[in-house]
Design an enzyme around this catalytic site. Structure first.
Site, PDB file in Angstrom:
ATOM      1  N   GLN A  54       0.808  -1.218   0.000  1.00  0.00           N
ATOM      2  CA  GLN A  54       0.000   0.000   0.000  1.00  0.00           C
ATOM      3  C   GLN A  54       0.843   1.270   0.000  1.00  0.00           C
ATOM      4  OE1 GLN A  54      -2.565  -1.489   3.436  1.00  0.00           O
ATOM      5  NE2 GLN A  54      -4.007  -0.294   2.189  1.00  0.00           N
ATOM      6  N   CYS A  95     -10.374   0.307   3.773  1.00  0.00           N
ATOM      7  CA  CYS A  95      -8.993   0.057   3.340  1.00  0.00           C
ATOM      8  C   CYS A  95      -8.420   1.374   2.844  1.00  0.00           C
ATOM      9  CB  CYS A  95      -8.990  -0.983   2.216  1.00  0.00           C
ATOM     10  SG  CYS A  95      -7.335  -1.332   1.577  1.00  0.00           S
ATOM     11  N   HIS A 137      -6.953  -8.939   7.167  1.00  0.00           N
ATOM     12  CA  HIS A 137      -7.105  -8.001   6.041  1.00  0.00           C
ATOM     13  C   HIS A 137      -5.726  -7.623   5.480  1.00  0.00           C
ATOM     14  CE1 HIS A 137      -8.898  -4.315   4.028  1.00  0.00           C
ATOM     15  NE2 HIS A 137      -7.611  -4.019   4.051  1.00  0.00           N
ATOM     16  N   HIS A 141      -3.312  -8.422   1.744  1.00  0.00           N
ATOM     17  CA  HIS A 141      -2.565  -7.510   0.866  1.00  0.00           C
ATOM     18  C   HIS A 141      -1.261  -8.139   0.388  1.00  0.00           C
ATOM     19  CE1 HIS A 141      -4.748  -3.727   0.717  1.00  0.00           C
ATOM     20  NE2 HIS A 141      -4.972  -3.773   2.021  1.00  0.00           N
TER      21      HIS A 141
HETATM   22 CO    CO Z   1      -6.379  -2.712   3.025  1.00  0.00          CO
END
Ligand code: CO
Length: 182
Positions: A54, A95, A137, A141
Site C-alpha cells: 500500500q 482500506c 485483512h 494484501h
Molecule cells: Co487494506
C-alpha cells in the site's frame, strides 16, 4: 537519507497491490526506516493497519494499531497465519487503498500468527476480535487480495461508481507521468 523516508498511499488499482509480496531478508537500518515510515503513513492517514504494497513496496511487512494510538502499534515482518479459528464474523471493513469504500467481510474471529519483529526476532501470538480482523485483512494484501475481492456481489454493485472513479483517477495519474516512470 534512509531515515527520512516518507510514503504516499498506493490506491486501487495500482498493479503493485496485485503482486504477491516477497519476504524480508535483511533486518537492517533500511527495514527500520521503512517500518517507521509505514507507521507514520498509517497514523497520519487515521488507519488501523497498513501493508507494504500500500506504499508501493512488494515486501512482506505489516503494521497495525487497533486503537489508532501510537502506543498500540505492532509490526509484523514475514507474517504467516498459522491457523484461523473461532466463529466466522461479518464486519464492515475499510482500506486505505479504497478511500471512502466500506464493505462487509466475513472472517474467522481468531487467528494465530507467526512473524518477526523489525529486529528479526521471531514471535507467535494469537489475536481475536478487531486485531485479528486487521491482521487477516493486511495479510491478504501480501497475497495481492483486496477488499474488492472479499466484498459481496451486492456491495460490488453498490460501490461500482466509486470503484470506477478510482480506476479513472489511476489512469489519469498514470497517463500524466513520463513514459519511463509508468
Ligand atoms: Co487494506
Amino acid at each position: 537519507m534512509a531515515d527520512e523516508l516518507h510514503f504516499e498511499l498506493t490506491l486501487y488499482p495500482a498493479p503493485v497491490l496485485r503482486r504477491p509480496a516477497t519476504p524480508v531478508t535483511r533486518f537492517d537500518a533500511e527495514l527500520a526506516a521503512i517500518v517507521r515510515a509505514m507507521i507514520e503513513r498509517m497514523t497520519d492517514s487515521n488507519g488501523v493497519g497498513l501493508a507494504a504494497p500500500q506504499v508501493g513496496l512488494k515486501k512482506r511487512i505489516l503494521v497495525s494499531s487497533p486503537t489508532g494510538e501510537e502506543e498500540d502499534v505492532r509490526v509484523f515482518c514475514n507474517p504467516e497465519i498459522l491457523e484461523r479459528s473461532g466463529p466466522r464474523m461479518v464486519f464492515e471493513e475499510g482500506c486505505l487503498s479504497f478511500p471512502g469504500i466500506f464493505a462487509e467481510v466475513e472472517r474467522h474471529d481468531v487467528c494465530r500468527v507467526k512473524a518477526y519483529t523489525a529486529l528479526g526476532e521471531p514471535f507467535e501470538e494469537t489475536f481475536d476480535g478487531f486485531a485479528s480482523r486487521i491482521l487477516q485483512h493486511e495479510h491478504d494484501h501480501l497475497e495481492g487480495i483486496l477488499l474488492v475481492d472479499r466484498m459481496s456481489a451486492a456491495d460490488k454493485v453498490r460501490h461500482k461508481a466509486a470503484l470506477d472513479e478510482l480506476v479513472h483517477e489511476y489512469e489519469r495519474r498514470r497517463d500524466a507521468r513520463p513514459a519511463g516512470k509508468r
